[in-house]
Design an enzyme around this catalytic site. Sequence first.
Site, short mmCIF file in Angstrom:
data_model
loop_
_atom_site.label_atom_id
_atom_site.label_comp_id
_atom_site.label_asym_id
_atom_site.label_seq_id
_atom_site.Cartn_x
_atom_site.Cartn_y
_atom_site.Cartn_z
CG ASP A 168 92.75 69.93 -4.73
OD1 ASP A 168 93.09 68.80 -5.39
OD2 ASP A 168 92.43 69.74 -3.53
CG ASP A 205 92.68 62.46 -2.89
OD1 ASP A 205 93.74 62.86 -3.57
OD2 ASP A 205 92.02 63.58 -2.46
#
Length: 427
Positions: free
Chosen positions: A219, A159
């Site tokens: 997301d 990430d």
Amino acid sequence: MASFGALLVVVGLMCPTAEALDNGLALKPTMGWLHWERFTCNTDCDTDPRNCISEQLYMQMADVMVKEGWKEAGYEYVCIDDCWPSHKRDAKGRLQADPNRFPGGIKKLADYIHSKGLKLGIYADVGKNTCAGYPGSLGYYETDAQTFADWDVDLLKFDGCFMERTLIAEGYMNMSKALNKTGRSILYSCEWPLYEWAIKQPNYTAIREYCNHWRNFNDIFDSWSSLKTILEWTASNQKIIVPAAGPGGWNDPDMLVIGNFGLSHDQQQSQMALWAIMAAPLLMSNDLRDICPRSKELLQNRMIIAINQDPLGQQGYHTARLMDFDVWERPLFGNRLAIAIMNRQELGGPRRFPISAVPGWKICVPQCNVTQILPQYKELGVQSHQKELVLSVNPTGTTLLTVTPLSSNLRKLHWNNTAVQKEHTLL
């Protein structure tokens, strides 16, 4: 989103514009299960032991994947997302799993997953902390890469929270080098372009060279509106991102949320069909222990999976928006074509769509064989280019087809990177 109403054909096949990460992995889009969207950062194992982020959750998913046909269908990775570690590194500076939720440690979990014939994925962050506030890998790239290799991890999702944006590219490249230095084959899932778009257009040549797949956009949530924004972004930026995709490296529009709470069955079919057209990693985020039969059947549909895993390895394009339908097309091995037609309307009943309006339908000169995969399997047989085949598409649903030309003089279909962006008159 661009609109297209004319056929875009050039001879030949476009290959990715850059070399893929040379680790021999992700030659086809990755398939597996990832905890995040469904289970988020639930660490409360005292009151919710069944659904908290713990070794039990991943072991149970692995058991179900083997028992219920998921492994046989091609889903092979069981992936941990954020919230698995302790809040502090050990005395040697290594990441360590939370001892209460992972009493056996990650190596024991990896051994269990491998005993099922599956592979284990883990999560870390390029910055000083993960998105949920756990220790990040900044300053520890080689240490963390070696730790993951020592644990026999098979995939790293990396990430990009809590990292200076100007240093994002350097951080992702450094971890890629560190992973390769371990000597273990670890599939590298990046979020490099997702974080870099905020400051500049990412360098997809470099991204493909260092990553096996990469997140580009926000997301996904368990909602139709979230799914639509991902499709809109993908279509609007396809001239930039599609040429980077191919064996060894893929654009990742995020998790499959099929089998959860927010999508109707038609919308679940749309996600599955369009993720196949986009050659996207198929990483489910759901509860496989308790999934409805229709969602399970859809996720395990071998014909849709075959499109996703097609050996040509070419991502499809959005080729038309007309009459409030979206058309997506993907060239397949053997000069075949996959077509997805999505009804954008969110009211009323099924609407009719003439297949002759599909730009790639000219591949059917003089004839072709057509198979409908969604919403139900149906052999539509030999169709001539001039025959008016009309499809029925439910609101927010998608009709998915494969088309095989029947001719000794087959046309090779492709949309080149310049032509595919041209605006055409709406039909």
